[in-house]
Motif scaffolding. Structure first.
Motif, PDB file in Angstrom:
ATOM      1  N   ARG A 143       0.234   2.404  -3.075  1.00 48.32           N
ATOM      2  CA  ARG A 143      -0.376   3.403  -2.186  1.00 48.32           C
ATOM      3  C   ARG A 143      -0.518   2.846  -0.771  1.00 48.32           C
ATOM      4  O   ARG A 143      -0.325   3.564   0.212  1.00 48.32           O
ATOM      5  N   GLN A 144      -0.870   1.559  -0.669  1.00 47.11           N
ATOM      6  CA  GLN A 144      -0.967   0.966   0.667  1.00 47.11           C
ATOM      7  C   GLN A 144       0.411   0.883   1.317  1.00 47.11           C
ATOM      8  O   GLN A 144       0.561   1.125   2.520  1.00 47.11           O
ATOM      9  N   MET A 145       1.430   0.574   0.533  1.00 48.36           N
ATOM     10  CA  MET A 145       2.790   0.565   1.061  1.00 48.36           C
ATOM     11  C   MET A 145       3.195   1.959   1.536  1.00 48.36           C
ATOM     12  O   MET A 145       3.843   2.104   2.581  1.00 48.36           O
ATOM     13  N   LEU A 146       2.806   2.971   0.783  1.00 46.80           N
ATOM     14  CA  LEU A 146       3.123   4.343   1.179  1.00 46.80           C
ATOM     15  C   LEU A 146       2.395   4.708   2.472  1.00 46.80           C
ATOM     16  O   LEU A 146       2.972   5.366   3.351  1.00 46.80           O
ATOM     17  N   ASP A 162      -6.771  -0.314   9.214  1.00 44.52           N
ATOM     18  CA  ASP A 162      -8.177  -0.462   8.820  1.00 44.52           C
ATOM     19  C   ASP A 162      -8.256  -0.939   7.377  1.00 44.52           C
ATOM     20  O   ASP A 162      -7.975  -0.190   6.442  1.00 44.52           O
ATOM     21  N   GLU A 163      -8.587  -2.206   7.202  1.00 51.84           N
ATOM     22  CA  GLU A 163      -8.772  -2.822   5.891  1.00 51.84           C
ATOM     23  C   GLU A 163      -7.568  -2.615   4.960  1.00 51.84           C
ATOM     24  O   GLU A 163      -7.708  -2.084   3.851  1.00 51.84           O
ATOM     25  N   PRO A 164      -6.371  -3.028   5.348  1.00 52.03           N
ATOM     26  CA  PRO A 164      -5.216  -2.817   4.476  1.00 52.03           C
ATOM     27  C   PRO A 164      -5.280  -3.562   3.154  1.00 52.03           C
ATOM     28  O   PRO A 164      -4.578  -3.204   2.211  1.00 52.03           O
ATOM     29  N   SER A 165      -6.128  -4.594   3.051  1.00 50.97           N
ATOM     30  CA  SER A 165      -6.214  -5.353   1.801  1.00 50.97           C
ATOM     31  C   SER A 165      -7.281  -4.824   0.855  1.00 50.97           C
ATOM     32  O   SER A 165      -7.436  -5.342  -0.253  1.00 50.97           O
ATOM     33  N   SER A 189       3.247  -3.764  17.913  1.00 49.16           N
ATOM     34  CA  SER A 189       1.947  -4.385  18.194  1.00 49.16           C
ATOM     35  C   SER A 189       0.931  -3.864  17.185  1.00 49.16           C
ATOM     36  O   SER A 189       0.975  -2.693  16.792  1.00 49.16           O
ATOM     37  N   ILE A 190      -0.001  -4.717  16.770  1.00 52.57           N
ATOM     38  CA  ILE A 190      -0.890  -4.367  15.663  1.00 52.57           C
ATOM     39  C   ILE A 190      -2.327  -4.750  15.984  1.00 52.57           C
ATOM     40  O   ILE A 190      -2.603  -5.877  16.394  1.00 52.57           O
ATOM     41  N   LEU A 191      -3.222  -3.778  15.782  1.00 50.11           N
ATOM     42  CA  LEU A 191      -4.663  -4.015  15.837  1.00 50.11           C
ATOM     43  C   LEU A 191      -5.169  -3.942  14.405  1.00 50.11           C
ATOM     44  O   LEU A 191      -5.142  -2.878  13.780  1.00 50.11           O
ATOM     45  N   LEU A 192      -5.592  -5.065  13.876  1.00 55.92           N
ATOM     46  CA  LEU A 192      -5.887  -5.224  12.457  1.00 55.92           C
ATOM     47  C   LEU A 192      -7.382  -5.434  12.234  1.00 55.92           C
ATOM     48  O   LEU A 192      -7.950  -6.416  12.703  1.00 55.92           O
ATOM     49  N   VAL A 193      -8.007  -4.507  11.528  1.00 51.73           N
ATOM     50  CA  VAL A 193      -9.395  -4.657  11.095  1.00 51.73           C
ATOM     51  C   VAL A 193      -9.379  -5.125   9.644  1.00 51.73           C
ATOM     52  O   VAL A 193      -8.723  -4.514   8.797  1.00 51.73           O
ATOM     53  N   GLU A 194     -10.075  -6.219   9.359  1.00 51.86           N
ATOM     54  CA  GLU A 194     -10.021  -6.811   8.023  1.00 51.86           C
ATOM     55  C   GLU A 194     -11.351  -7.449   7.632  1.00 51.86           C
ATOM     56  O   GLU A 194     -11.976  -8.131   8.433  1.00 51.86           O
TER      57      GLU A 194
END
Length: 242
Positions: A143-146, A162-165, A189-194
């Motif tokens: 689902r995350q890949m989708l 937003d929290e991909p993990s 470019s990526i803005l990653l919230v984790e």
């Protein structure tokens, strides 16, 4: 050189509650910027405002142009895309249908859509195998890949995650974050919230630590990993020997 994304003195309130207070950050082309911090620090709120989902005050500029007057669809057309924490897939629709919806704002020709779709399927081979499956039958990692694949169908230049993990097994987390790193290497470019601070800092170029709606610390990611306060609070007190 101007930043791709420039956020200056951003303030966001929910009624009388100040959720974000004076946050400033910048992101250059081809960077991964990570935003870490505890629950309630304002991380998701920050992304929502940048996407145009929440009202805010302060400066929001993308590729040296103000975003203030642009709605969500206009920001997508400019090349900004958000993959939300809950992924927000259409569970009753197939993998292929979800991907097609991701390209809707681009109004692609049949040949351009086919090329974009083949690119996504080449990256996510499991989605290609499950193209006719309903999204709700996929595993968490699929689902995350989708969700990522659907975002890529809009050809973003800035991808906000937003929290991909969230909710994924450690091996799947590593696979997803490796994909994120590959996207950066390909020019997105990526803005990653984790919440997984160590994993985020390991793949990012620069990091911001949010606490109670403010930037508590910021710096190059490798420096933050070594910072005693970050290690004690967000990395479980790990040492270099762990």
């Amino acid at each position: 050189m101007s930043s791709m994304l420039e956020i200056g003195d951003l303030h966001i309130s929910y009624g009388q509650v100040d959720a974000v207070r004076g946050i400033s950050l910048s992101l250059e082309r081809g960077q991964i910027i990570s935003v870490i911090g505890p629950n309630g620090a304002g991380k998701t709120t920050l992304l929502a405002a940048a996407m145009g989902l929440l009202p805010c005050s302060g400066t929001l500029r993308f590729e040296d142009q103000s975003l203030a007057a642009l709605d969500v669809e206009s920001r997508v057309e400019r090349g900004i895309c958000l993959v939300p924490e809950r992924r927000e897939l259409f569970g009753e629709l197939s993998v292929l249908d979800n991907l097609q919806l991701g390209a809707y704002s681009r109004r692609l020709s049949r040949s351009a859509f086919k090329a974009r779709l083949e690119s996504v399927f080449a990256r996510f081979k499991r989605l290609a195998e499950r193209r006719t499956q309903r999204a709700e039958t996929l595993s968490g990692g699929e689902r995350q890949m989708l969700a990522l694949g659907r975002a890529l169908m809009s050809a973003p230049r800035l991808l906000m995650l937003d929290e991909p993990s969230l909710g994924l097994a450690p091996l799947v987390v590593r696979e997803i974050l490796n994909i994120v790193s590959d996207l950066r290497d390909e020019g997105i470019s990526i803005l990653l919230v984790e919440q997984n601070a160590l994993a985020a800092l390991e793949i990012s170029d620069y990091g911001y630590v949010l606490e109670t709606g403010e930037v508590a610390l910021h710096g190059k990611s490798d420096s933050l990993v070594r910072d005693p306060r970050v290690r004690a609070t967000y990395l479980g007190g790990a040492t270099d020997d762990d």
